[in-house]
Design a protein around this motif. Structure first.
Motif, PDB file in Angstrom:
ATOM      1  N   GLY A   1     -11.408  -1.366  -6.418  1.00  0.00           N
ATOM      2  CA  GLY A   1     -10.338  -2.322  -6.710  1.00  0.00           C
ATOM      3  C   GLY A   1      -9.359  -1.779  -7.731  1.00  0.00           C
ATOM      4  N   ILE A   2      -9.860  -1.135  -8.784  1.00  0.00           N
ATOM      5  CA  ILE A   2      -8.983  -0.563  -9.808  1.00  0.00           C
ATOM      6  C   ILE A   2      -8.111   0.532  -9.215  1.00  0.00           C
ATOM      7  CG2 ILE A   2      -8.978   0.815 -11.924  1.00  0.00           C
ATOM      8  CD1 ILE A   2     -11.504  -0.732 -12.771  1.00  0.00           C
ATOM      9  N   GLY A   3      -8.731   1.475  -8.509  1.00  0.00           N
ATOM     10  CA  GLY A   3      -7.961   2.582  -7.956  1.00  0.00           C
ATOM     11  C   GLY A   3      -6.986   2.156  -6.886  1.00  0.00           C
ATOM     12  N   TYR A   4      -7.428   1.278  -5.990  1.00  0.00           N
ATOM     13  CA  TYR A   4      -6.587   0.828  -4.883  1.00  0.00           C
ATOM     14  C   TYR A   4      -5.360   0.081  -5.389  1.00  0.00           C
ATOM     15  CZ  TYR A   4      -5.455  -1.511  -0.439  1.00  0.00           C
ATOM     16  OH  TYR A   4      -4.811  -1.981   0.674  1.00  0.00           O
ATOM     17  N   GLY A   5      -5.570  -0.842  -6.342  1.00  0.00           N
ATOM     18  CA  GLY A   5      -4.445  -1.604  -6.865  1.00  0.00           C
ATOM     19  C   GLY A   5      -3.443  -0.732  -7.598  1.00  0.00           C
ATOM     20  N   ALA A   6      -3.924   0.223  -8.392  1.00  0.00           N
ATOM     21  CA  ALA A   6      -3.024   1.078  -9.155  1.00  0.00           C
ATOM     22  C   ALA A   6      -2.226   2.017  -8.250  1.00  0.00           C
ATOM     23  CB  ALA A   6      -3.819   1.889 -10.182  1.00  0.00           C
ATOM     24  N   VAL A   7      -2.869   2.570  -7.227  1.00  0.00           N
ATOM     25  CA  VAL A   7      -2.164   3.488  -6.325  1.00  0.00           C
ATOM     26  C   VAL A   7      -1.020   2.770  -5.616  1.00  0.00           C
ATOM     27  CG1 VAL A   7      -2.406   4.761  -4.153  1.00  0.00           C
ATOM     28  CG2 VAL A   7      -4.054   5.115  -5.990  1.00  0.00           C
ATOM     29  N   PHE A   8      -1.248   1.521  -5.200  1.00  0.00           N
ATOM     30  CA  PHE A   8      -0.200   0.788  -4.502  1.00  0.00           C
ATOM     31  C   PHE A   8       0.894   0.290  -5.435  1.00  0.00           C
ATOM     32  CE2 PHE A   8      -2.732   0.713  -0.666  1.00  0.00           C
ATOM     33  CZ  PHE A   8      -1.767   0.642   0.332  1.00  0.00           C
ATOM     34  N   THR A   9       0.668   0.363  -6.746  1.00  0.00           N
ATOM     35  CA  THR A   9       1.728   0.036  -7.695  1.00  0.00           C
ATOM     36  C   THR A   9       2.485   1.283  -8.135  1.00  0.00           C
ATOM     37  OG1 THR A   9       0.527  -1.883  -8.523  1.00  0.00           O
ATOM     38  CG2 THR A   9       2.214  -0.978  -9.957  1.00  0.00           C
ATOM     39  N   LEU A  10       1.753   2.344  -8.439  1.00  0.00           N
ATOM     40  CA  LEU A  10       2.395   3.561  -8.936  1.00  0.00           C
ATOM     41  C   LEU A  10       3.153   4.304  -7.844  1.00  0.00           C
ATOM     42  CD1 LEU A  10      -0.459   4.838 -11.277  1.00  0.00           C
ATOM     43  CD2 LEU A  10       1.783   3.991 -11.979  1.00  0.00           C
ATOM     44  N   SER A  11       2.707   4.192  -6.591  1.00  0.00           N
ATOM     45  CA  SER A  11       3.386   4.926  -5.515  1.00  0.00           C
ATOM     46  C   SER A  11       4.845   4.496  -5.355  1.00  0.00           C
ATOM     47  CB  SER A  11       2.624   4.757  -4.193  1.00  0.00           C
ATOM     48  OG  SER A  11       1.347   5.337  -4.271  1.00  0.00           O
ATOM     49  N   PRO A  12       5.162   3.193  -5.173  1.00  0.00           N
ATOM     50  CA  PRO A  12       6.583   2.825  -5.087  1.00  0.00           C
ATOM     51  C   PRO A  12       7.333   3.068  -6.395  1.00  0.00           C
ATOM     52  CG  PRO A  12       5.202   0.868  -5.139  1.00  0.00           C
ATOM     53  CD  PRO A  12       4.286   2.027  -4.975  1.00  0.00           C
ATOM     54  N   THR A  13       6.628   2.994  -7.541  1.00  0.00           N
ATOM     55  CA  THR A  13       7.292   3.290  -8.811  1.00  0.00           C
ATOM     56  C   THR A  13       7.748   4.734  -8.846  1.00  0.00           C
ATOM     57  OG1 THR A  13       5.910   1.647  -9.936  1.00  0.00           O
ATOM     58  CG2 THR A  13       7.035   3.257 -11.312  1.00  0.00           C
ATOM     59  N   ILE A  14       6.892   5.655  -8.417  1.00  0.00           N
ATOM     60  CA  ILE A  14       7.251   7.074  -8.391  1.00  0.00           C
ATOM     61  C   ILE A  14       8.393   7.319  -7.414  1.00  0.00           C
ATOM     62  CG2 ILE A  14       6.405   9.371  -7.727  1.00  0.00           C
ATOM     63  CD1 ILE A  14       3.664   8.502  -8.843  1.00  0.00           C
ATOM     64  N   VAL A  15       8.364   6.634  -6.270  1.00  0.00           N
ATOM     65  CA  VAL A  15       9.464   6.773  -5.311  1.00  0.00           C
ATOM     66  C   VAL A  15      10.786   6.337  -5.946  1.00  0.00           C
ATOM     67  CG1 VAL A  15      10.397   5.902  -3.133  1.00  0.00           C
ATOM     68  CG2 VAL A  15       7.994   6.571  -3.278  1.00  0.00           C
ATOM     69  N   SER A  16      10.765   5.248  -6.698  1.00  0.00           N
ATOM     70  CA  SER A  16      11.998   4.754  -7.325  1.00  0.00           C
ATOM     71  C   SER A  16      12.489   5.692  -8.412  1.00  0.00           C
ATOM     72  CB  SER A  16      11.769   3.353  -7.898  1.00  0.00           C
ATOM     73  OG  SER A  16      10.982   3.391  -9.074  1.00  0.00           O
ATOM     74  N   VAL A  17      11.564   6.353  -9.121  1.00  0.00           N
ATOM     75  CA  VAL A  17      11.954   7.258 -10.200  1.00  0.00           C
ATOM     76  C   VAL A  17      12.519   8.556  -9.641  1.00  0.00           C
ATOM     77  CG1 VAL A  17      11.062   8.653 -12.102  1.00  0.00           C
ATOM     78  CG2 VAL A  17      10.358   6.277 -11.883  1.00  0.00           C
ATOM     79  N   VAL A  18      11.877   9.109  -8.633  1.00  0.00           N
ATOM     80  CA  VAL A  18      12.283  10.418  -8.112  1.00  0.00           C
ATOM     81  C   VAL A  18      13.496  10.311  -7.197  1.00  0.00           C
ATOM     82  CG1 VAL A  18      11.543  12.406  -6.745  1.00  0.00           C
ATOM     83  CG2 VAL A  18       9.934  11.303  -8.308  1.00  0.00           C
ATOM     84  N   TRP A  19      13.514   9.310  -6.302  1.00  0.00           N
ATOM     85  CA  TRP A  19      14.576   9.232  -5.308  1.00  0.00           C
ATOM     86  C   TRP A  19      15.545   8.071  -5.542  1.00  0.00           C
ATOM     87  CZ3 TRP A  19       9.531  10.549  -3.774  1.00  0.00           C
ATOM     88  CH2 TRP A  19       9.384  11.857  -3.325  1.00  0.00           C
ATOM     89  N   GLY A  20      15.381   7.359  -6.621  1.00  0.00           N
ATOM     90  CA  GLY A  20      16.337   6.312  -6.960  1.00  0.00           C
ATOM     91  C   GLY A  20      15.930   4.956  -6.441  1.00  0.00           C
ATOM     92  N   VAL A  21      16.438   3.915  -7.096  1.00  0.00           N
ATOM     93  CA  VAL A  21      16.091   2.552  -6.737  1.00  0.00           C
ATOM     94  C   VAL A  21      17.049   1.966  -5.702  1.00  0.00           C
ATOM     95  CG1 VAL A  21      17.473   1.390  -8.492  1.00  0.00           C
ATOM     96  CG2 VAL A  21      15.309   0.384  -7.783  1.00  0.00           C
ATOM     97  N   GLU A  22      18.213   2.594  -5.534  1.00  0.00           N
ATOM     98  CA  GLU A  22      19.228   2.028  -4.649  1.00  0.00           C
ATOM     99  C   GLU A  22      18.740   1.915  -3.208  1.00  0.00           C
ATOM    100  OE1 GLU A  22      22.897   0.264  -4.031  1.00  0.00           O
ATOM    101  OE2 GLU A  22      21.997   0.929  -5.905  1.00  0.00           O
ATOM    102  N   ASN A  23      17.961   2.912  -2.772  1.00  0.00           N
ATOM    103  CA  ASN A  23      17.467   2.932  -1.389  1.00  0.00           C
ATOM    104  C   ASN A  23      15.954   2.750  -1.356  1.00  0.00           C
ATOM    105  OD1 ASN A  23      18.513   3.091   1.231  1.00  0.00           O
ATOM    106  ND2 ASN A  23      17.853   5.199   1.498  1.00  0.00           N
TER     107      ASN A  23
END
Length: 553
Positions: A444-466
């Motif tokens: 539960g800890i790992g699954y929940g964190a991965v699904f939160t950090l993954s879109p966060t990393i996408v927004s940081v690296v490739w921007g939030v606009e898209n």
């Protein structure tokens, strides 16, 4: 590499209280964007009047509150396990047919994410909220009709395909609204709505168990869920939530940021495409602090360029493969947890009493731990991760704060899941089944964190606009991962069950007991987590990775 110098061609006045003087600006694509403005550049307080700043703040927080309500309402599909016993008893669906209906919901949830993400990015979350209404309402009403008239499972299959599609469309409206309205705290901006979605089945199950019960048809005096009434309730309730979202789920400019600083925050950190130079002629329209000032044709062109850059970036594929290799085992574990709990119990106990209550307990443990992990990982992403706002906004004390890369955070939380799989493969839980809560908590800890950090990393690296489109592309992978690792678990389980039941001493009904039923499958899941960690590390620190390009994640 820095983006081309953007020069507004003329002064623009708006509402009588906005003034945008001429500027000479340079916004780099790295983590510390340099912003050079003329000495006469107005301060943020001079750009927006106090009244309009207060109005914008109220609008942004209203949109955020509505986004949380949408996410709290979007998870009705997660109650599916409550319906399956009644599908078997009243509709006489086989287990294979029930699984086919569940697969239909997953296909609707995952495979259509890029389409809904594109709608959300190009036309706004308010429009996508209306789309969710046209999916949820006919989906639930047709499911109620199928149940009342005992139609074949194929009719219910298409109903849940619509329900799954409505789920992801309403979910995307919530996370996109929060991510684009609160760009300074992207970790929490994503963690809070994602956590709300994870909590939605908790309150929905309570409502279902207390408000929608009826006498059982077998005249035993017991109560059972009134499935038809539940589906009708969800159709009406989600219609109301979708309509409310169409009014409040909008993207507003940040009143505390200068227009150019905001554009720097929403732009991707990686080097823009050469086509970006063609956007200079639009001047203040591109630099505007208000997303509504950007002409639709220009916005679609920018977003399409961003999508092409995203798909052509090799590091995206390394990162996406890591998501596939971690989300797949997590989904497979959750889907097969009931069979696993039965397998690790002594044979006499498993055959003598149902394990439904115990399974429900561990489902609750996963829900609670994953929600806590989502909030915690979002908090750590914001306060320990490298800052994403422009350099001039940060003070000296902020720059000296202890930092931990978001990639290190996702690796640490993935290690929790890997540890759980290794414990299962080692046979320890087979000898101590009463300690299965350790496994459900770690996953539960790992699954929940991965699904939160993954879109966060996408927004940081490739921007939030898209973000909705980019994350939507990656979010298709859990469906494939769940199928692959679910097949791995089922193949090993069925093979061992066949061996155990081949003689006269067999237990029958395809039951399987013991370590050999699952050891190899969880060893493979542990290995997949290790491969994911290697792929993420390579995309981060390898040749042509984010560090080499000056992107601090």
């Amino acid at each position: 590499m820095s983006s081309p110098t953007l020069k507004p061609t003329a002064d623009v006045s708006k509402d009588g209280d906005d003034f945008r003087g001429p500027r000479n600006l340079s916004i780099s694509a790295g983590t510390s964007r340099s912003i050079t403005s003329s000495p006469l550049s107005p301060q943020p307080s001079e750009i927006l009047s106090i009244r309009r700043r207060q109005r914008l703040k109220w609008q942004r927080y209203s949109a955020g509150a509505c986004a949380l309500v949408s996410c709290l309402s979007a998870g009705s599909i997660l109650l599916y396990s409550l319906y399956t016993p009644l599908f078997q008893r009243h509709l006489h669906y086989s287990q294979m047919q029930i699984n086919a209906i569940a697969i239909a919901a997953e296909l609707g949830m995952y495979l259509l994410v890029p389409i809904f993400g594109w709608i959300c990015d190009n036309y706004g979350p308010d429009r996508l909220s209306i789309v969710s209404v046209f999916l949820f309402v006919p989906g639930y009403l047709s499911a109620a009709y199928c149940y009342n008239n005992k139609l074949s499972y194929m009719a219910m299959f298409f109903s849940f395909l619509l329900i799954g599609s409505g789920t992801v469309s309403m979910y995307l409206t919530g996370i996109t609204t929060c991510a684009k309205n609160f760009t300074k705290k992207r970790g929490l901006a994503l963690a809070v709505p994602i956590s709300a979605f994870g909590l939605s089945p908790l309150w929905m199950s309570q409502v279902a168990n207390y408000a929608f019960l009826r006498d059982s048809d077998d005249e035993s005096g017991t109560k059972e869920l009134d499935i038809s009434s539940i589906y009708t309730f969800f159709a009406i309730y989600l219609f109301v939530i979708g309509i409310i979202g169409s009014f409040f789920l909008r993207i507003y400019p940040d009143p505390d940021l200068d227009e150019v600083i905001l554009r720097g925050e929403t732009a991707p950190l990686l080097t823009p495409s050469p086509a970006a130079a063609d956007h200079i002629e639009y001047g203040s329209a591109v630099l505007s602090n208000d997303p509504n000032d950007i002409p639709p044709a220009v916005k679609r062109r920018l977003l399409n360029d961003d999508t092409r850059n995203f798909l052509s970036d090799p590091t995206m594929w390394w990162f996406a493969a890591g998501v596939f290799l971690t989300a797949g085992p997590g989904e497979s574990f959750i889907n097969n947890m009931g069979a696993l709990i039965k397998t690790i119990q002594p044979v006499s106990r498993s055959l003598g009493s149902p394990t439904g209550d115990e399974t429900a307990t561990h489902v609750g443990i996963i829900a609670v731990t994953s929600t806590v992990a989502r909030l915690l990982s979002g908090f750590l992403s914001d306060y320990l991760g490298p800052p994403v706002e422009p350099a001039p906004v940060r003070d000296e004390q902020e720059n000296k704060r202890f930092r931990v890369s978001r990639i290190m955070l996702i690796i640490i939380f993935t290690a929790f899941m890997q540890a759980a799989y290794l414990i299962l493969a080692s046979g320890y839980i087979q000898l101590h089944p009463q300690q299965f809560y350790i496994i459900s908590s770690l996953i539960g800890i790992g699954y929940g964190a991965v699904f939160t950090l993954s879109p966060t990393i996408v927004s940081v690296v490739w921007g939030v606009e898209n973000l909705a489109t980019n994350w939507g592309i990656i979010a298709m992978l859990p469906a494939g991962g769940a199928s692959v690792f679910g097949f791995l678990f089922a193949a090993i389980y069925d093979s061992e069950a066949t061996r155990q039941n081949s003689g006269d001493h067999g237990l029958g009904e395809g039951s399987c007991f013991g370590l050999h039923c699952y050891q190899k499958s969880f060893a493979g899941m542990a290995a997949s987590c290790m491969i994911a960690i290697v792929l993420w590390t390579w995309g981060w620190r390898g040749r042509g990775g984010w560090i080499a390009r000056g992107v601090s994640v």
